[in-house]
Every structure is written in C-alpha cells, then in structure tokens.
Design a protein around this motif. Structure first.
Motif, PDB file in Angstrom:
ATOM      1  N   GLY A  31       3.407  46.267 103.248  1.00  0.00           N
ATOM      2  CA  GLY A  31       2.546  45.617 104.234  1.00  0.00           C
ATOM      3  C   GLY A  31       3.038  44.235 104.604  1.00  0.00           C
ATOM      4  N   TYR A  32       3.470  43.461 103.610  1.00  0.00           N
ATOM      5  CA  TYR A  32       3.990  42.123 103.875  1.00  0.00           C
ATOM      6  C   TYR A  32       5.279  42.175 104.687  1.00  0.00           C
ATOM      7  CZ  TYR A  32       0.731  39.680 100.763  1.00  0.00           C
ATOM      8  OH  TYR A  32      -0.387  39.141 100.197  1.00  0.00           O
ATOM      9  N   SER A  33       6.130  43.153 104.411  1.00  0.00           N
ATOM     10  CA  SER A  33       7.390  43.282 105.158  1.00  0.00           C
ATOM     11  C   SER A  33       7.120  43.496 106.642  1.00  0.00           C
ATOM     12  CB  SER A  33       8.212  44.442 104.596  1.00  0.00           C
ATOM     13  OG  SER A  33       8.534  44.240 103.244  1.00  0.00           O
ATOM     14  N   GLY A  34       6.177  44.389 106.944  1.00  0.00           N
ATOM     15  CA  GLY A  34       5.815  44.604 108.341  1.00  0.00           C
ATOM     16  C   GLY A  34       5.238  43.358 108.973  1.00  0.00           C
ATOM     17  N   THR A 111      13.506  35.587 109.025  1.00  0.00           N
ATOM     18  CA  THR A 111      12.579  36.397 108.239  1.00  0.00           C
ATOM     19  C   THR A 111      13.229  36.876 106.945  1.00  0.00           C
ATOM     20  OG1 THR A 111      13.253  38.396 109.454  1.00  0.00           O
ATOM     21  CG2 THR A 111      11.323  37.206 110.268  1.00  0.00           C
ATOM     22  N   THR A 112      14.537  37.203 107.003  1.00  0.00           N
ATOM     23  CA  THR A 112      15.238  37.671 105.812  1.00  0.00           C
ATOM     24  C   THR A 112      15.304  36.571 104.757  1.00  0.00           C
ATOM     25  OG1 THR A 112      16.581  39.173 107.154  1.00  0.00           O
ATOM     26  CG2 THR A 112      17.395  38.640 104.952  1.00  0.00           C
ATOM     27  N   PHE A 113      15.689  35.372 105.178  1.00  0.00           N
ATOM     28  CA  PHE A 113      15.779  34.257 104.242  1.00  0.00           C
ATOM     29  C   PHE A 113      14.401  33.899 103.692  1.00  0.00           C
ATOM     30  CE2 PHE A 113      15.729  29.749 103.175  1.00  0.00           C
ATOM     31  CZ  PHE A 113      16.844  29.641 102.361  1.00  0.00           C
ATOM     32  N   ALA A 114      13.390  33.919 104.551  1.00  0.00           N
ATOM     33  CA  ALA A 114      12.038  33.569 104.117  1.00  0.00           C
ATOM     34  C   ALA A 114      11.518  34.554 103.071  1.00  0.00           C
ATOM     35  CB  ALA A 114      11.099  33.526 105.319  1.00  0.00           C
ATOM     36  N   SER A 115      11.715  35.854 103.317  1.00  0.00           N
ATOM     37  CA  SER A 115      11.242  36.849 102.353  1.00  0.00           C
ATOM     38  C   SER A 115      12.018  36.779 101.052  1.00  0.00           C
ATOM     39  CB  SER A 115      11.367  38.263 102.953  1.00  0.00           C
ATOM     40  OG  SER A 115      12.717  38.583 103.228  1.00  0.00           O
ATOM     41  N   ALA A 116      13.302  36.362 101.121  1.00  0.00           N
ATOM     42  CA  ALA A 116      14.090  36.208  99.903  1.00  0.00           C
ATOM     43  C   ALA A 116      13.625  34.991  99.104  1.00  0.00           C
ATOM     44  CB  ALA A 116      15.573  36.071 100.249  1.00  0.00           C
ATOM     45  N   VAL A 270      -5.978  42.539 108.745  1.00  0.00           N
ATOM     46  CA  VAL A 270      -6.461  43.707 108.004  1.00  0.00           C
ATOM     47  C   VAL A 270      -5.644  43.933 106.731  1.00  0.00           C
ATOM     48  CG1 VAL A 270      -6.790  46.206 108.083  1.00  0.00           C
ATOM     49  CG2 VAL A 270      -7.341  44.818 110.082  1.00  0.00           C
ATOM     50  N   ILE A 271      -4.310  43.949 106.869  1.00  0.00           N
ATOM     51  CA  ILE A 271      -3.442  44.315 105.750  1.00  0.00           C
ATOM     52  C   ILE A 271      -3.187  43.141 104.808  1.00  0.00           C
ATOM     53  CG2 ILE A 271      -1.185  45.244 105.089  1.00  0.00           C
ATOM     54  CD1 ILE A 271      -2.964  47.237 106.535  1.00  0.00           C
ATOM     55  N   LEU A 298      11.342  43.832  96.287  1.00  0.00           N
ATOM     56  CA  LEU A 298      11.226  44.996  97.158  1.00  0.00           C
ATOM     57  C   LEU A 298      10.909  44.555  98.581  1.00  0.00           C
ATOM     58  CD1 LEU A 298      11.084  48.042  97.610  1.00  0.00           C
ATOM     59  CD2 LEU A 298       8.674  47.958  96.954  1.00  0.00           C
ATOM     60  N   CYS A 299      10.031  43.578  98.711  1.00  0.00           N
ATOM     61  CA  CYS A 299       9.681  43.059 100.030  1.00  0.00           C
ATOM     62  C   CYS A 299      10.907  42.459 100.714  1.00  0.00           C
ATOM     63  CB  CYS A 299       8.578  42.008  99.889  1.00  0.00           C
ATOM     64  SG  CYS A 299       8.035  41.291 101.452  1.00  0.00           S
ATOM     65  N   MET A 300      11.737  41.767  99.948  1.00  0.00           N
ATOM     66  CA  MET A 300      12.947  41.158 100.504  1.00  0.00           C
ATOM     67  C   MET A 300      13.889  42.214 101.058  1.00  0.00           C
ATOM     68  SD  MET A 300      15.943  39.218  98.385  1.00  0.00           S
ATOM     69  CE  MET A 300      16.241  40.781  97.538  1.00  0.00           C
ATOM     70  N   ILE A 301      14.084  43.306 100.326  1.00  0.00           N
ATOM     71  CA  ILE A 301      14.995  44.362 100.761  1.00  0.00           C
ATOM     72  C   ILE A 301      14.496  45.019 102.045  1.00  0.00           C
ATOM     73  CG2 ILE A 301      15.980  46.593 100.141  1.00  0.00           C
ATOM     74  CD1 ILE A 301      15.821  45.666  97.196  1.00  0.00           C
TER      75      ILE A 301
END
Length: 394
Positions: A31-34, A111-116, A270-271, A298-301
């Motif tokens: 959900g966070y990845s989306g 977004t990739t760097f932020a999630s990492a 919602v999510i 997992l979210c980062m990947i």
C-alpha cells in the motif's frame, strides 16, 4: 479422534495468530509503495503536499469514524486530558510533521531514494524504544547484542546513501508514463537539494518513529484502535489545516479536480492513513513498535520498480550500496528480536510441575499460546489473571 481434531484446530489457530501480524504489515508495504508513486504523480500535476496531508485525513476520518462509533461504543475508554494531549501530539508527529517532511524530501530527491531512506526507520525506532525501556539489551547474550550491531549497521547504510551518490542507472529502459520534461525537472535535483532532501527524509523518519513509540504508550491507556485512529485523523485535519494556511497563502491550491490529485487524496487517506493507523496500532500492541517498522526493505524494492517504470527514475549506485547495508543491519535486528520472543516464551513457561493445573480430557487447561508456541502457565499466575488466551474447561 476428537482430541486429534481439537489439536489440529488448535495448531491451525496458533499458526494463524502467528502469521497474521506478518501478513498485515506486508500488505501495508504494498500500500505504501503505491502511495509513493501516486503522490509523486500528483505533485507533478501541481498538488501541494500541505493540502494533500489535510485531504487524506479528511478521507480517512470519513471512513474510520463510523466503524469506531459502532464497533467500540461499549469498549471505548473514557477520554481524559492526558490521553487527549497524547492524541494531539500524535496528530502533529505523523499527519503534519512526518508526512510533510517526507513529501518535501521526496520532491527534492526521488521516490526510489525516499523509500530506501525509510529503511533507517527500524533503527531509529529501536534506539527510541531502548531509551523509553520498550526494548532491552542483555550484553551477555549474542542475539541481544545483535540488535545493537544491526542498528549500527543500518545507520551506517543510511550514511552511505546520504554521503555517496555515485553513477545513475535506469532499471527499466524506456519507462515513464509521465512526460520526460517533467521528470527531468523533478527527478534530477541539484546536489544542494539532494542533501537538503535527505535531511528532511531522515527527520521524517525520526518523527515517524516517535509516533510509533507514543502510539504504543497511548494504547496502554486508551486500548481502542479504531477510536484512536479516528482521533488522530481529526487532529491531523485540524493541525494540518493550520499549517497549510500558514505556508500556503494561495487559496487556489485547495481546489483539486478529477485527476491524480484526487486519486492521491483518496488512496492515501483510505490505505495509508485510515487502515495503516489501525493495523499498526493492533500489531504494535501485540509485537511492539520495532516489529512494525521492520519490513520497509520490501517497500523499497516495490517502489524502485514502480518508480523506474512509471516515473522513469534513475537509481544511483550509492543508494543501492546503502540499501544493501541497511537490509543486512535491519534483518540482524529482526533476528535478534525473534530470539528474544522465543526466550520470553520459554521464561513464561517455566514453573514447578506442582504449580501446573491438572490435565482434563487430554487438554492442558493451564496452557497458553505464545507466538504460536504452546506453553504451560503456573496455576498461581492463571488465578491472578496474568495469562491470556487460555481455553476454558467445559
């Protein structure tokens, strides 16, 4: 035969109880990845991160409040001033401070760097939990020391990501559903903006970790997850609106259309606000705040793949090296915590045989399921009401 069926049902129930927290937190990572991708797209269409924070909690409050009013009307504790002040602080830490710092940092990097960068969250949470005595370290036991070693390694990985950028690579060639002119202006920031964005992302992780710690303490005094979620969303709306009026003087930013900006508000509300606050609260009560934050790799990947495909983002070598170091440190911490839980289960199950309750009809009436492990509970503890989930005799 009946005893075998009963044991089978008991084992299945124990297994389900054991894997439910894992499934819940894993689902949240998807959900966070989306959300990261949809949010970045909405920013490129002119969405203000201040306004997004307010609207997502309006959506979350509309969804969660009816369930809280109906399902917890008989179990909801009385609201007191200390609890209310904690809720006000929770509404500031996550809906206002964390989300806006994160979104500003993501706009300055990618977004990739932020999630990492979020992978450093478990380490920060562990340090805070240790400070507030939600976690403990036994220096005589390797698995306990491993939690500290893993935390140091995780922080080191975050420093690598911050200080070393390196060459850029595109995971999926020719990706990018967004026009490349917009991507060039957003996804390739200057060195100064990259550093400032990293500082904001780390600061948002500190705020998010503080939210988990305070939520853990608040749930002990106010054990109603749905009602607490509704209150946090309400405080997020009020405090976020005040912050938005201060930093956004143009009132036209409050107007959104039927596009990605509305989708970002609804999806994240919602999510990632309504459901996430509730699920995190439930799992935090059962497993603690460190466990809740331990699945961010997992979210980062997922985000890296989606960011390259949808936003045509590039991944820097420093981010890859740093993320690998963070994952190693992170799962060192998780391994140490799993050993702690096993040891705690063994300690709870200790007791003299004379203190155990008798066996009746082949069922241990003094047994308890702890993290999927059946243990024996001393009779004196059972009488004091210290044991939970103990099957009653007919």
């Amino acid at each position: 035969m009946e005893d075998q069926n009963a044991n089978g049902k008991l084992n299945k129930g124990a297994l389900l109880r054991k894997i439910k927290p894992y499934l819940a937190i894993l689902s949240l990572q998807f959900g966070y990845s989306g959300m990261y991708i949809i949010t970045m797209v909405s920013f490129k269409h002119g969405m203000s991160h201040w306004i997004l924070s307010v609207y997502r909690h309006v959506v979350a409050a509309i969804i969660i409040t009816p369930f809280a009013l109906v399902l917890e009307r008989k179990t909801r504790p009385k609201m007191t001033l200390p609890i209310f002040l904690r809720i006000v602080a929770l509404g500031f830490l996550e809906p206002v401070l964390d989300q806006n710092l994160y979104n500003m940092g993501m706009k300055m990097t990618s977004t990739t760097f932020a999630s990492a960068t979020v992978n450093v969250l478990p380490a920060i949470t562990f340090i805070m939990a240790l400070t507030f005595r939600l976690e403990s370290v036994n220096w005589r036991k390797f698995h306990s020391v491993a939690k500290v070693i893993g935390t140091v390694v995780t922080v080191s990985g975050a420093m690598v990501m911050t200080l070393y950028k390196g060459p850029a690579y595109q995971i999926i060639k020719g990706g990018g559903a967004i026009n490349h002119h917009a991507s060039a202006t957003t996804d390739q920031p200057s060195e100064q903006n990259w550093l400032m964005g990293t500082v904001m992302l780390i600061s948002s992780c500190c705020s998010w970790a503080g939210f988990f710690i305070l939520q853990s303490f608040t749930l002990k005094k106010y054990p109603a997850e749905l009602s607490l979620t509704a209150w946090i969303c309400l405080m997020g709306i009020i405090e976020g609106s005040i912050a938005s009026l201060i930093f956004e003087r143009d009132m036209s930013v409050w107007v959104i259309g039927w596009d990605s900006r509305l989708l970002a508000c609804v999806y994240s509300g919602v999510i990632c606000s309504g459901m996430a606050y509730y699920v995190q609260g439930v799992v935090t009560r059962e497993r603690g705040p460190v466990f809740v934050t331990s699945f961010s790799p997992l979210c980062m990947i997922i985000t890296a793949a989606l960011g390259s495909l949808v936003l045509a983002e590039q991944v820097h070598l420093g981010s890859i090296f740093g993320a690998i170091i963070i994952v190693i440190g992170l799962y060192t911490v998780v391994w140490g915590k799993s050993k702690d839980r096993r040891e705690s289960a063994d300690e709870i199950g200790k007791g003299e045989s004379k203190d155990q309750l008798p066996i009746k009809n082949g069922t241990k009436s003094g047994s308890e399921i702890f993290d999927g492990i059946e243990i024996n509970v001393p009779a004196e503890k059972l009488k004091k009401g210290e044991a939970k989930n103990v099957p009653t005799q007919a």
